[in-house]
Design a protein around this motif. Structure first.
Motif, short mmCIF file in Angstrom:
data_model
loop_
_atom_site.label_atom_id
_atom_site.label_comp_id
_atom_site.label_asym_id
_atom_site.label_seq_id
_atom_site.Cartn_x
_atom_site.Cartn_y
_atom_site.Cartn_z
N LYS A 11 0.83 -1.20 0.00
CA LYS A 11 0.00 0.00 0.00
C LYS A 11 0.87 1.25 0.00
CE LYS A 11 -4.10 -1.86 2.24
NZ LYS A 11 -4.98 -1.82 3.40
N HIS A 12 2.02 1.18 0.66
CA HIS A 12 2.93 2.33 0.77
C HIS A 12 3.94 2.36 -0.36
CE1 HIS A 12 1.23 3.19 4.66
NE2 HIS A 12 1.42 1.93 5.01
N SER A 13 4.26 1.23 -0.91
CA SER A 13 5.24 1.12 -2.01
C SER A 13 4.65 0.21 -3.08
CB SER A 13 6.55 0.53 -1.49
OG SER A 13 7.09 1.33 -0.47
N PRO A 14 3.73 0.75 -3.90
CA PRO A 14 3.02 -0.11 -4.85
C PRO A 14 3.94 -0.74 -5.90
CG PRO A 14 2.51 2.21 -5.23
CD PRO A 14 3.33 2.14 -4.00
N PRO A 57 8.65 3.06 -3.56
CA PRO A 57 8.41 3.86 -2.36
C PRO A 57 8.43 5.36 -2.65
CG PRO A 57 10.66 3.03 -2.37
CD PRO A 57 9.97 2.44 -3.57
N SER A 58 7.84 6.15 -1.76
CA SER A 58 7.83 7.61 -1.86
C SER A 58 8.87 8.22 -0.94
CB SER A 58 6.46 8.16 -1.47
OG SER A 58 5.50 7.78 -2.41
N LYS A 59 9.29 9.41 -1.28
CA LYS A 59 10.26 10.15 -0.46
C LYS A 59 9.63 10.60 0.86
CE LYS A 59 13.18 14.29 -0.67
NZ LYS A 59 14.04 13.84 0.38
N LYS A 60 8.44 11.14 0.82
CA LYS A 60 7.69 11.58 2.01
C LYS A 60 8.52 12.46 2.94
CE LYS A 60 4.78 7.49 2.11
NZ LYS A 60 4.41 6.29 2.85
N GLY A 61 9.30 13.39 2.37
CA GLY A 61 10.08 14.31 3.18
C GLY A 61 11.35 13.72 3.78
N ARG A 62 11.63 12.46 3.53
CA ARG A 62 12.81 11.80 4.11
C ARG A 62 14.05 12.06 3.25
NH1 ARG A 62 10.31 5.83 4.28
NH2 ARG A 62 9.86 6.48 2.14
N ALA A 63 15.20 12.06 3.87
CA ALA A 63 16.46 12.05 3.13
C ALA A 63 16.67 10.61 2.66
CB ALA A 63 17.61 12.51 4.02
N ILE A 64 16.87 10.43 1.36
CA ILE A 64 16.93 9.06 0.82
C ILE A 64 18.36 8.53 0.77
CG2 ILE A 64 16.35 7.59 -1.15
CD1 ILE A 64 13.89 8.69 0.43
N PHE A 65 19.14 8.98 -0.23
CA PHE A 65 20.48 8.40 -0.43
C PHE A 65 21.46 8.92 0.61
CE2 PHE A 65 18.38 8.06 -4.58
CZ PHE A 65 18.33 6.68 -4.62
N LYS A 77 14.79 18.18 -11.25
CA LYS A 77 13.75 18.44 -10.26
C LYS A 77 13.66 17.24 -9.30
CE LYS A 77 9.99 16.67 -13.11
NZ LYS A 77 8.65 16.86 -13.57
N MET A 78 13.02 17.46 -8.18
CA MET A 78 12.85 16.42 -7.16
C MET A 78 11.94 15.32 -7.69
SD MET A 78 13.49 15.38 -4.07
CE MET A 78 14.23 16.83 -3.36
N VAL A 79 12.35 14.07 -7.48
CA VAL A 79 11.53 12.91 -7.87
C VAL A 79 10.98 12.31 -6.57
CG1 VAL A 79 11.53 10.66 -9.03
CG2 VAL A 79 12.99 12.51 -9.90
N GLU A 80 9.68 12.43 -6.36
CA GLU A 80 9.04 12.00 -5.12
C GLU A 80 8.99 10.48 -4.98
OE1 GLU A 80 7.06 11.75 -1.53
OE2 GLU A 80 8.03 13.52 -2.38
N THR A 105 16.59 3.61 -16.64
CA THR A 105 16.90 4.71 -15.74
C THR A 105 16.26 4.47 -14.38
OG1 THR A 105 15.03 6.05 -16.46
CG2 THR A 105 17.13 6.40 -17.59
N LEU A 106 17.00 4.76 -13.34
CA LEU A 106 16.53 4.70 -11.96
C LEU A 106 16.53 6.14 -11.45
CD1 LEU A 106 19.01 1.94 -10.67
CD2 LEU A 106 16.84 1.59 -11.83
N SER A 107 15.40 6.63 -10.96
CA SER A 107 15.31 8.02 -10.48
C SER A 107 14.60 8.07 -9.14
CB SER A 107 14.51 8.88 -11.47
OG SER A 107 15.08 8.82 -12.75
N TRP A 108 15.19 8.88 -8.22
CA TRP A 108 14.55 9.12 -6.92
C TRP A 108 15.27 10.28 -6.26
CZ3 TRP A 108 14.15 5.23 -2.26
CH2 TRP A 108 13.02 5.53 -1.50
N GLU A 109 14.51 11.06 -5.54
CA GLU A 109 15.02 12.23 -4.85
C GLU A 109 15.62 13.16 -5.91
OE1 GLU A 109 16.93 12.80 -0.49
OE2 GLU A 109 18.11 11.59 -1.85
N GLU A 110 16.89 13.48 -5.85
CA GLU A 110 17.54 14.32 -6.87
C GLU A 110 18.64 13.53 -7.58
OE1 GLU A 110 18.63 17.55 -4.29
OE2 GLU A 110 16.83 18.68 -4.85
#
Length: 188
Positions: free
Chosen positions: A32-35, A55-63, A154-157, A172-177
């Motif tokens: 449900k959180h990471s479809p 998964p979504s970024k949800k304001g978290r620092a990812i890498f 741009k930011m990838v949520e 391509t793999l994209s997330w955060e920046e």
């Protein structure tokens, strides 16, 4: 002796209940959180597909935080990401035979290690480690190479995997920046 027998039966029943009820329930809730997503490419008799949980970024620092630098990542959430090809391909001057592989990465600021593995385990991490250790068997690695990450404009949520056709076919793999482009060629 009778007590030990019943204790053993109770422990086995709890284990089976956890495996057949708890495990599927957990998989349903986490998706449900990471479809689960599938992206594919078809052209000139070539069929490629990547299935992953997003998964979504949800304001978290990812890498460097949620996804630690220098550690093996299942490249998404939940089950390991899978890559399927109906033909041989060449990536980073190495041949990857047709088939289905799990896709793992080791991100750092300067470079990412990309790993295609012959096994696709049920879940991407061990439960006892709290999700910090992957279930990848390095002895089954089919291909491993390094590639440079790029900054996004741009930011990838939401973590996203896509196929690109220009200027060369690539995943391509994209997330955060962060964006990682993995170019490859079809082997004819």
């Amino acid at each position: 002796m009778k007590f030990l027998k019943w204790l053993f039966i109770g422990i086995m029943a709890m284990g089976l209940l956890g495996y057949f009820v708890g495990y599927p329930y957990m998989k349903e809730k986490t998706k449900k959180h990471s479809p689960q997503q599938t992206t594919s490419y078809k052209g000139d008799g070539v069929q490629l597909a990547v299935t992953y949980s997003s998964p979504s970024k949800k304001g978290r620092a990812i890498f460097g935080n949620l996804v630690p630098y220098g550690a093996v990542w299942r490249t998404g959430a939940n089950e390991p990401t899978t890559f399927s090809t109906n033909t041989d391909i060449q990536i980073a001057d190495q041949k990857l035979a047709k088939g289905t592989y799990s896709l793992w990465t080791i991100p750092t600021k300067e470079k990412w290690t990309i790993i295609f593995n012959r096994e696709v385990p049920d879940w991407g991490v061990t439960f006892l480690s709290g999700g910090t250790e992957t279930t990848r068997n390095s002895e089954k690695d089919a291909l491993q190479f390094e590639i440079m990450p790029e900054a996004t404009k741009k930011m990838v949520e939401r973590f996203t995997i896509e196929f690109e056709e220009s200027p060369q076919l690539a995943i391509t793999l994209s997330w955060e920046e962060t964006r990682v482009r993995i170019p490859f060629n079809i082997v004819r």
